[in-house]
Structures are given as C-alpha cells and as structure tokens.
Scaffold this motif. Structure first.
Motif, PDB file in Angstrom:
ATOM      1  N   VAL A 148       0.831  -1.198   0.000  1.00 47.00           N
ATOM      2  CA  VAL A 148       0.000   0.000   0.000  1.00 47.00           C
ATOM      3  C   VAL A 148       0.871   1.254   0.000  1.00 47.00           C
ATOM      4  N   SER A 149       1.889   1.260   0.865  1.00 49.56           N
ATOM      5  CA  SER A 149       2.809   2.387   0.910  1.00 49.56           C
ATOM      6  C   SER A 149       4.128   1.931   1.523  1.00 49.56           C
ATOM      7  N   GLY A 150       5.166   2.729   1.308  1.00 45.49           N
ATOM      8  CA  GLY A 150       6.489   2.365   1.783  1.00 45.49           C
ATOM      9  C   GLY A 150       7.231   1.531   0.758  1.00 45.49           C
ATOM     10  N   THR A 151       8.461   1.179   1.096  1.00 51.56           N
ATOM     11  CA  THR A 151       9.324   0.436   0.181  1.00 51.56           C
ATOM     12  C   THR A 151       9.576  -0.966   0.713  1.00 51.56           C
ATOM     13  N   ASP A 152       9.306  -1.941  -0.127  1.00 51.61           N
ATOM     14  CA  ASP A 152       9.510  -3.348   0.230  1.00 51.61           C
ATOM     15  C   ASP A 152      10.898  -3.766  -0.239  1.00 51.61           C
ATOM     16  N   THR A 153      11.909  -3.503   0.602  1.00 51.06           N
ATOM     17  CA  THR A 153      13.291  -3.780   0.203  1.00 51.06           C
ATOM     18  C   THR A 153      13.658  -5.257   0.312  1.00 51.06           C
ATOM     19  N   GLY A 154      12.885  -6.025   1.059  1.00 52.74           N
ATOM     20  CA  GLY A 154      13.235  -7.431   1.261  1.00 52.74           C
ATOM     21  C   GLY A 154      12.267  -8.415   0.658  1.00 52.74           C
ATOM     22  N   PRO A 169      -4.167  -2.530  -4.422  1.00 50.15           N
ATOM     23  CA  PRO A 169      -5.010  -2.029  -3.327  1.00 50.15           C
ATOM     24  C   PRO A 169      -5.973  -0.956  -3.823  1.00 50.15           C
ATOM     25  N   ASN A 170      -7.105  -0.850  -3.137  1.00 52.50           N
ATOM     26  CA  ASN A 170      -8.084   0.206  -3.419  1.00 52.50           C
ATOM     27  C   ASN A 170      -8.535   0.203  -4.874  1.00 52.50           C
ATOM     28  N   ASN A 171      -8.742  -0.980  -5.426  1.00 56.60           N
ATOM     29  CA  ASN A 171      -9.190  -1.113  -6.812  1.00 56.60           C
ATOM     30  C   ASN A 171     -10.278  -2.187  -6.858  1.00 56.60           C
ATOM     31  N   PRO A 172     -11.535  -1.813  -6.570  1.00 54.27           N
ATOM     32  CA  PRO A 172     -12.615  -2.802  -6.482  1.00 54.27           C
ATOM     33  C   PRO A 172     -12.797  -3.608  -7.763  1.00 54.27           C
ATOM     34  N   HIS A 213      -6.834 -11.460   0.702  1.00 54.68           N
ATOM     35  CA  HIS A 213      -6.162 -10.286   0.146  1.00 54.68           C
ATOM     36  C   HIS A 213      -5.319  -9.663   1.248  1.00 54.68           C
ATOM     37  N   GLY A 214      -4.011  -9.655   1.070  1.00 55.74           N
ATOM     38  CA  GLY A 214      -3.110  -9.074   2.054  1.00 55.74           C
ATOM     39  C   GLY A 214      -2.612  -7.717   1.612  1.00 55.74           C
ATOM     40  N   LEU A 215      -2.679  -6.742   2.502  1.00 54.17           N
ATOM     41  CA  LEU A 215      -2.223  -5.377   2.217  1.00 54.17           C
ATOM     42  C   LEU A 215      -1.115  -5.025   3.194  1.00 54.17           C
ATOM     43  N   VAL A 216       0.011  -4.530   2.679  1.00 56.44           N
ATOM     44  CA  VAL A 216       1.196  -4.286   3.499  1.00 56.44           C
ATOM     45  C   VAL A 216       1.596  -2.817   3.424  1.00 56.44           C
ATOM     46  N   THR A 219       0.255  -5.052   8.432  1.00 48.18           N
ATOM     47  CA  THR A 219      -0.386  -5.928   7.455  1.00 48.18           C
ATOM     48  C   THR A 219      -1.866  -6.044   7.763  1.00 48.18           C
ATOM     49  N   GLU A 220      -2.682  -5.867   6.745  1.00 50.30           N
ATOM     50  CA  GLU A 220      -4.120  -6.073   6.890  1.00 50.30           C
ATOM     51  C   GLU A 220      -4.537  -7.263   6.040  1.00 50.30           C
ATOM     52  N   MET A 221      -5.248  -8.193   6.645  1.00 45.90           N
ATOM     53  CA  MET A 221      -5.787  -9.328   5.900  1.00 45.90           C
ATOM     54  C   MET A 221      -7.286  -9.114   5.693  1.00 45.90           C
TER      55      MET A 221
END
Length: 444
Positions: free
Chosen positions: A57-63, A94-97, A117-120, A129-131
């Motif tokens: 959703v936001s931020g950087t997933d470096t790993g 995310p946020n795309n119905p 649906h997992g949102l990070v 994390t939201e499931m």
C-alpha cells in the motif's frame, strides 16, 4: 521387562541422551458471515483458498516481504490440513474494487472457495499488514473478516503465522497453531546435546542452552515464558528452568542426589511434577514454584516416572512398572486413586491431550511406535508404523496435531502428523540428530 531392566533403561536414557468436508454442514459464524468449513478428523476434501502475493500500500519493500508473507501464510494453511492453497503470480492492487472482483472471479473459476487479500504498509521500523478474507462461493464475493497486524520487519514470518491462525479461526472457530514454537534436543557434537527452539515449522532455530553438556527433555511452561529440562551441566542429571525470551539466568528446579528428570508443568504453571530418586527409588514428586515446597505423590517399590498432567489439573498420568512391565497409570493430583490405563505392552512417554480426551504414549515391540488411548482406557490405537523408531510425541495446543521423533531416514529427526496418525511429514532435516520435541502453547 523386569524392574531392574527398566531401571537400567531409564538410567541409560538419561545418561546417553535422551477435515474436513466442504458443503453445508453445521454453519459457523465468522464476524456475522455464515461460513461452511466443518472440521472433522482426517477429512476428505479441503477448502480451496486463493492467496495472491500481498499488495504494498505504501512504503518500500526492500526485502520482498510482501511475496514472502503470502508464501508462508499459504504454507501454514497447507500444514493445517484444512486448506488447499491456490496461489497466483502478482498481487491484487489495493483500493481497486474492479481489479479485486475480477481476480476473485478468476480464482473462483479455478475452484477457489475463499480468497485472502493481504495489504502491506511499511512504516520505518514497523510493518503493518491487513488481511481481508472473502467468500468466493457467493456472487457478491462477501467480505468474511478483516484484521490488522503490526510488527518489526524482522518478524515478518510471525506476521504470516498470525494471519494464517486468524484464517483458521474464522473458518473453524478455533485459532490455528502456526504462531507457536517447538523446543527440541540437537546433537551438536560428541557427547554434547543442546536445546534449541524454532518456529513450529522448524524454521529460525536458535539455541536455548550453550553449556556444552547433555541437555534433555525440554518442556514448555503454560505461559510459554520458560522451559524446564534435565541437564548434566554440573555432572549430574539435575532439573533446570530457562527463559528463552528474557534476559534471566537459568534457575535450578531440583538438584538432589540421584536422578532429577521428567519435568511436567501443571496447567496453571504453578507446579512442576518430576521424577526424583533422592529417597532411593524413582518416584513422582510435585514442586510448588512459589514456595519451593516438594510433595511426594507415589510410594511403591516399582519405578514411577514420566508424569503428565491432565488439562484440568486434577489428574496425573505416569509410567510405572509396578505390575511387571512399564504401563501408563493415572492418579489424582494428590497421589490417590492410582489405576492402570494401559496393559499388554511396554509403554513410556505418556502425554495428555490439550482437550483431555486422549493420551498418546510410546510402545516398544521390537521397535518403538506412537499409540493413542482414550482417557478412560478404551480404544488403544497405533498411530505410526514401520521398521524405524517413532517415539516421544508432543501435542499441538489445538489437539489436532502431534510432533515426534523418528529415525526413519537414518538420524533421528522431528516429524509432525495429525492426531489420527495421517499426514506425517518431516519438520527438521540434517545430519545432526534432533529429538525430544516439545510444542509450545500459542504465543502471547
């Protein structure tokens, strides 16, 4: 087995050591939404759940955490034997119905009954994390449940475990067992056995003891804060307590002359039952931790050892050779009303199930195998078989799974199985022997 032989075996062990159906059965409620997973022993079909890669959703997933979260969550649900995981490449934005509906429609067409649906969100030193769990058997693709979890990035595996346990909870009414630990003994050198702990799936193993001695039979406390175990660190088999999650020194529980072994926690964590030979013969004692008071429960010429508490705390099962060969006996928590539970064999290592309805034990008939018996002594049944040794079972906190040690592949390793003996699979691997597993309660 004569008593002298049994005593020799006990001493040698210490010294050298040591589903579901899919359909519309009774409905459960998951946050107001009817769900249709009915857990039955063994089961014939599994619920197909779609788990695409988690979306950032936001931020950087470096790993590459988002992808790994989905993978481990799927592995956890597969282990439960309740789900068949339908994975997919890429993530649902995310946020795309519209994209969400199309993805779930495509997954449903391949046979998926539910979708996760997992949102990070990455926030500096935290990962949120939201499931969101969906029912794909309905045209409207109803939202069953949603929940958020937050942890440091280094604990992303635990995030996965928590999500998986929540999914199991939503569909069965009881949380899963992924967010648990196992402790076990690892042969780390000639004459050296150290205690390690790891995630339930054997990943992330870290040492609990580092004393270069022989450490045996770890057992988790009910609050998961500590482990009781036997160690030869001072040259004799003494009982200790370690705190693997805290910076606290090791405590000595019992260091009497002779054998100090077989620790077993009472369900409330206030007492530890144990085997002591300080008065000449191995007997069952109970130590009250708060006061240091020691009570002797058994008084018999036979050898009494390996206590295990019932989940109510009102009874203790143990091993005794008082009838000639070692069998499982049960007594009241104060030592009265001793009665046999098993017969016709050589039995050791009893463990009471978390639900109190079953005990498992090891039977020796040439090789060793895991057996189960109802708490009233009825219906003994064999859970493992084969030319190898299978022994030392430990229960998962939900009572649906067991772990045990087996040398079926050569060196002893830890294996898991369902409580009916099915779905046996390796948990640890390697050339070093792993033995004496203890499955923790769910982590706080």
């Amino acid at each position: 087995m004569k008593r002298g032989t049994f005593a020799a075996v006990l001493a040698a062990t210490l010294a050298a050591a040591f589903l579901i159906s899919i359909g519309r059965p009774p409905l459960l409620r998951a946050q107001g939404v009817d769900v249709f997973l009915n857990v039955t022993g063994g089961g014939v079909r599994k619920l197909n759940i779609a788990i695409p890669e988690f979306a950032v959703v936001s931020g950087t997933d470096t790993g590459n955490v988002a992808k790994q979260l989905a993978t481990v969550t799927g592995d956890d649900l597969t282990f439960s034997q309740l789900f068949s995981v339908v994975s997919g490449t890429g993530s649902i934005p995310p946020n795309n119905p519209e994209a969400l509906k199309q993805s779930w429609t495509d997954f449903a067409a391949t046979g998926a009954h539910a979708g996760l649906h997992g949102l990070v969100t990455f926030r500096g030193d935290r990962v949120e994390t939201e499931m969101r769990l969906y029912d794909l058997t309905t045209a409207e693709q109803r939202l069953i449940a949603t929940k958020k979890f937050e942890m440091p990035p280094a604990q992303w595996r635990r995030l996965s475990h928590k999500i998986a346990d929540e999914v199991v909870l939503q569909f069965t009414g009881e949380a899963g067992v992924a967010d648990t630990k196992i402790a076990y003994v690892l042969q780390s050198g000639r004459g050296v056995k150290e205690i390690l702990m790891a995630d339930y799936d054997g990943m992330g193993a870290t040492p609990v003891t580092r004393n270069g001695s022989i450490n045996l039979t770890p057992v988790w406390s009910p609050d998961t804060r500590s482990l009781a175990y036997t160690s030869f660190a001072q040259g004799y088999p003494d009982l200790y307590r370690a705190f693997p999650f805290e910076r606290r020194p090791v405590q000595t529980l019992a260091a009497f002359n002779g054998i100090n072994s077989s620790p077993a926690w009472s369900p409330d964590g206030k007492n530890v039952a144990m085997t002591l030979s300080k008065d000449g013969n191995p007997e069952i004692y109970v130590l009250t931790l708060a006061t240091g008071t020691l009570r002797r429960l058994t008084r018999h010429a036979g050898i009494d050892t390996e206590p295990t508490w019932s989940p109510t705390g009102r009874e203790i099962a143990f091993i005794s050779d008082r009838t000639g060969t070692p069998h499982v006996f049960v007594m009241d928590a104060e030592g009265a009303n001793v009665r046999p539970l098993t017969s016709s064999g050589r039995h050791t290592q009893p463990r009471w199930s978390p639900k109190g309805d079953v005990l498992v034990y090891t039977m020796r008939a040439g090789t060793h195998d895991i057996w189960a018996v109802n708490a009233d002594g009825s219906s003994p049944r064999r859970l493992t078989s084969g030319p190898a040794d299978n022994q030392g079972a430990t229960w998962a906190p939900n009572g649906r799974h067991l772990m045990f040690q087996s040398n079926r592949s050569g060196a002893f390793q830890i294996y898991s199985m369902l409580a009916d003996g099915s779905a046996q699979t390796a948990v640890t691997r390697g050339s070093s022997e792993a033995s004496s597993p203890s499955w923790s309660p769910r982590l706080p």
